[in-house]
Scaffold this motif. Structure first.
Motif, PDB file in Angstrom:
ATOM      1  N   TYR A   1       4.034  -1.138  15.904  1.00 12.94           N
ATOM      2  CA  TYR A   1       5.056  -2.169  15.729  1.00 12.94           C
ATOM      3  C   TYR A   1       5.794  -2.431  17.033  1.00 12.94           C
ATOM      4  N   LYS A   2       6.287  -3.651  17.164  1.00 17.01           N
ATOM      5  CA  LYS A   2       6.983  -4.066  18.378  1.00 17.01           C
ATOM      6  C   LYS A   2       8.340  -4.656  18.014  1.00 17.01           C
ATOM      7  N   PRO A   3       9.433  -3.928  18.263  1.00 22.60           N
ATOM      8  CA  PRO A   3       9.491  -2.566  18.801  1.00 22.60           C
ATOM      9  C   PRO A   3       8.940  -1.540  17.809  1.00 22.60           C
ATOM     10  N   VAL A   4       8.917  -0.290  18.228  1.00 18.88           N
ATOM     11  CA  VAL A   4       8.257   0.738  17.426  1.00 18.88           C
ATOM     12  C   VAL A   4       8.910   0.884  16.056  1.00 18.88           C
ATOM     13  N   GLY A   5       8.130   1.395  15.105  1.00 21.74           N
ATOM     14  CA  GLY A   5       8.655   1.698  13.787  1.00 21.74           C
ATOM     15  C   GLY A   5       8.911   3.184  13.633  1.00 21.74           C
ATOM     16  N   CYS A   6       9.421   3.570  12.458  1.00 21.75           N
ATOM     17  CA  CYS A   6       9.725   4.977  12.179  1.00 21.75           C
ATOM     18  C   CYS A   6       9.321   5.311  10.752  1.00 21.75           C
ATOM     19  N   ARG A   7       8.982   6.598  10.545  1.00 20.56           N
ATOM     20  CA  ARG A   7       8.658   7.048   9.192  1.00 20.56           C
ATOM     21  C   ARG A   7       9.246   8.439   8.988  1.00 20.56           C
ATOM     22  N   PHE A   8       9.720   8.691   7.774  1.00 19.10           N
ATOM     23  CA  PHE A   8      10.431   9.936   7.464  1.00 19.10           C
ATOM     24  C   PHE A   8       9.761  10.598   6.259  1.00 19.10           C
ATOM     25  N   TYR A   9       9.488  11.909   6.379  1.00 18.56           N
ATOM     26  CA  TYR A   9       8.750  12.620   5.346  1.00 18.56           C
ATOM     27  C   TYR A   9       9.640  13.633   4.629  1.00 18.56           C
ATOM     28  N   PHE A  10       9.482  13.671   3.301  1.00 23.48           N
ATOM     29  CA  PHE A  10      10.294  14.520   2.429  1.00 23.48           C
ATOM     30  C   PHE A  10      10.047  15.999   2.698  1.00 23.48           C
ATOM     31  N   ILE A  11      11.076  16.813   2.470  1.00 24.40           N
ATOM     32  CA  ILE A  11      11.027  18.222   2.835  1.00 24.40           C
ATOM     33  C   ILE A  11      10.161  19.087   1.914  1.00 24.40           C
ATOM     34  N   GLY A  12       9.855  18.616   0.717  1.00 26.90           N
ATOM     35  CA  GLY A  12       9.083  19.434  -0.221  1.00 26.90           C
ATOM     36  C   GLY A  12       7.794  18.768  -0.656  1.00 26.90           C
ATOM     37  N   PRO A  13       6.940  19.523  -1.335  1.00 29.05           N
ATOM     38  CA  PRO A  13       5.667  18.968  -1.820  1.00 29.05           C
ATOM     39  C   PRO A  13       5.892  17.724  -2.677  1.00 29.05           C
ATOM     40  N   PRO A  14       5.036  16.732  -2.574  1.00 26.95           N
ATOM     41  CA  PRO A  14       3.811  16.685  -1.753  1.00 26.95           C
ATOM     42  C   PRO A  14       4.051  16.222  -0.316  1.00 26.95           C
ATOM     43  N   TYR A  15       5.282  16.311   0.174  1.00 23.51           N
ATOM     44  CA  TYR A  15       5.623  15.904   1.547  1.00 23.51           C
ATOM     45  C   TYR A  15       5.311  14.424   1.783  1.00 23.51           C
TER      46      TYR A  15
ATOM     47  N   ALA B   1       0.840  -1.199   0.000  1.00 27.75           N
ATOM     48  CA  ALA B   1       0.000   0.000   0.000  1.00 27.75           C
ATOM     49  C   ALA B   1       0.870   1.241   0.000  1.00 27.75           C
ATOM     50  N   THR B   2       0.343   2.315  -0.546  1.00 26.26           N
ATOM     51  CA  THR B   2       1.057   3.588  -0.524  1.00 26.26           C
ATOM     52  C   THR B   2       0.825   4.280   0.815  1.00 26.26           C
ATOM     53  N   VAL B   3       1.735   5.171   1.155  1.00 26.87           N
ATOM     54  CA  VAL B   3       1.637   5.930   2.406  1.00 26.87           C
ATOM     55  C   VAL B   3       1.221   7.362   2.070  1.00 26.87           C
ATOM     56  N   ARG B   4       0.271   7.883   2.810  1.00 26.42           N
ATOM     57  CA  ARG B   4      -0.223   9.235   2.558  1.00 26.42           C
ATOM     58  C   ARG B   4       0.826  10.287   2.907  1.00 26.42           C
ATOM     59  N   PRO B   5       0.894  11.380   2.155  1.00 26.90           N
ATOM     60  CA  PRO B   5       1.798  12.485   2.493  1.00 26.90           C
ATOM     61  C   PRO B   5       1.412  13.109   3.836  1.00 26.90           C
ATOM     62  N   LEU B   6       2.333  13.863   4.396  1.00 28.93           N
ATOM     63  CA  LEU B   6       2.085  14.552   5.667  1.00 28.93           C
ATOM     64  C   LEU B   6       2.650  15.967   5.563  1.00 28.93           C
ATOM     65  N   PRO B   7       1.835  16.924   5.109  1.00 22.38           N
ATOM     66  CA  PRO B   7       2.324  18.293   4.893  1.00 22.38           C
ATOM     67  C   PRO B   7       2.548  19.037   6.206  1.00 22.38           C
ATOM     68  N   PRO B   8       3.310  20.115   6.159  1.00 23.57           N
ATOM     69  CA  PRO B   8       3.574  20.906   7.367  1.00 23.57           C
ATOM     70  C   PRO B   8       2.272  21.403   7.999  1.00 23.57           C
ATOM     71  N   GLY B   9       2.212  21.373   9.307  1.00 19.50           N
ATOM     72  CA  GLY B   9       1.038  21.838  10.023  1.00 19.50           C
ATOM     73  C   GLY B   9      -0.044  20.795  10.182  1.00 19.50           C
ATOM     74  N   ALA B  10       0.003  19.726   9.411  1.00 21.86           N
ATOM     75  CA  ALA B  10      -1.013  18.685   9.523  1.00 21.86           C
ATOM     76  C   ALA B  10      -0.718  17.794  10.725  1.00 21.86           C
ATOM     77  N   LYS B  11      -1.766  17.329  11.345  1.00 22.90           N
ATOM     78  CA  LYS B  11      -1.622  16.422  12.467  1.00 22.90           C
ATOM     79  C   LYS B  11      -1.066  15.089  11.972  1.00 22.90           C
ATOM     80  N   ALA B  12      -0.198  14.492  12.767  1.00 20.62           N
ATOM     81  CA  ALA B  12       0.369  13.206  12.377  1.00 20.62           C
ATOM     82  C   ALA B  12      -0.736  12.186  12.162  1.00 20.62           C
ATOM     83  N   HIS B  13      -0.534  11.276  11.226  1.00 13.00           N
ATOM     84  CA  HIS B  13      -1.545  10.261  10.941  1.00 13.00           C
ATOM     85  C   HIS B  13      -1.796   9.389  12.170  1.00 13.00           C
TER      86      HIS B  13
END
Length: 216
Positions: free
Chosen positions: A108-122, A54-66
């Motif tokens: 996830y056990k242990p926890v996972g991590c996600r990293f979002y790109f600095i520019g649009p579409p984030y 599945a694809t992961v939704r973008p997360l733009p600045p100011g938006a609440k974390a998913h």
């Protein structure tokens, strides 16, 4: 013709031995038993079901974390630019994209991590999804199941000492379809999936695996 003579003579001599009307005693009949042994690879039996690509939704600045994500740094690797100093081993350098936001995945056990790109579409530029199993065998079998859920698998034996992984293509960044490269590895009782938004090379995902394997 001279070369054929010895052969013809030999045939005639042999024929002369049995052409006198007395064929000699009939050899006793014999019975032979042939035993064949075959080895079959046992089917892979594992209770783990690979998550559907599945694809992961973008997360733009100011938006609440998913849902399920919390704004926090990853415990396995530094983020790099633009969140950390670009020194030492970090995700931005290895994956090849600058990151403006990092979240921790609580499911996830242990926890996972996600990293979002600095520019649009984030979009998500990479993520790390660890699983813990009761045994190392279960973790290894789960790794195989995950690799089979994608395409173009590339085994990476001893990508770190004593551990094996598989690079494969799957969905991650929406516009790439199912062509983004991921890497899954098993180490002890842990199985870890790493996604990247790189569709051009599998190496970045493998290098991330090498960078974080010691944490598991």
């Amino acid at each position: 013709m001279k070369r054929l003579l010895p052969v013809l003579l030999a045939v005639l001599v042999l024929a002369g031995c049995t052409s006198n009307g007395n064929p000699g005693p009939t050899p006793p009949a014999s019975t032979h038993t042939l035993t064949q042994t075959s080895t079959r690879t046992p089917p892979l039996v594992v209770k783990f079901r690979a998550p559907a690509p599945a694809t992961v939704r973008p997360l733009p600045p100011g938006a609440k974390a998913h849902t399920g994500e919390t704004d926090r740094r990853c415990p396995y690797i530094k983020t790099g630019l633009n969140q950390d100093e670009n020194t030492g081993v970090n995700l931005a350098d290895i994956e090849g994209d600058r990151v403006y936001r990092t979240t921790v995945l609580a499911a996830y056990k242990p926890v996972g991590c996600r990293f979002y790109f600095i520019g649009p579409p984030y979009e998500a530029t990479a993520d790390i999804r660890p699983y813990t199993f009761a045994t190392a065998t279960e973790a290894y079998n789960a790794m195989v199941v995950v690799a089979r859920s994608g395409t173009n698998p590339i085994p990476e034996r001893e990508f770190v000492k004593g551990a094996t992984g598989v690079a494969y293509r799957t969905k991650f960044f929406g516009q790439d379809g199912a062509r983004d490269w991921a890497f899954v590895f098993a180490k002890g009782k842990h199985m870890v999936i790493i996604h990247t938004q790189r569709k051009d090379t599998s190496r970045n995902a493998v290098y991330l695996g090498q960078a974080i394997a010691a944490k598991f």
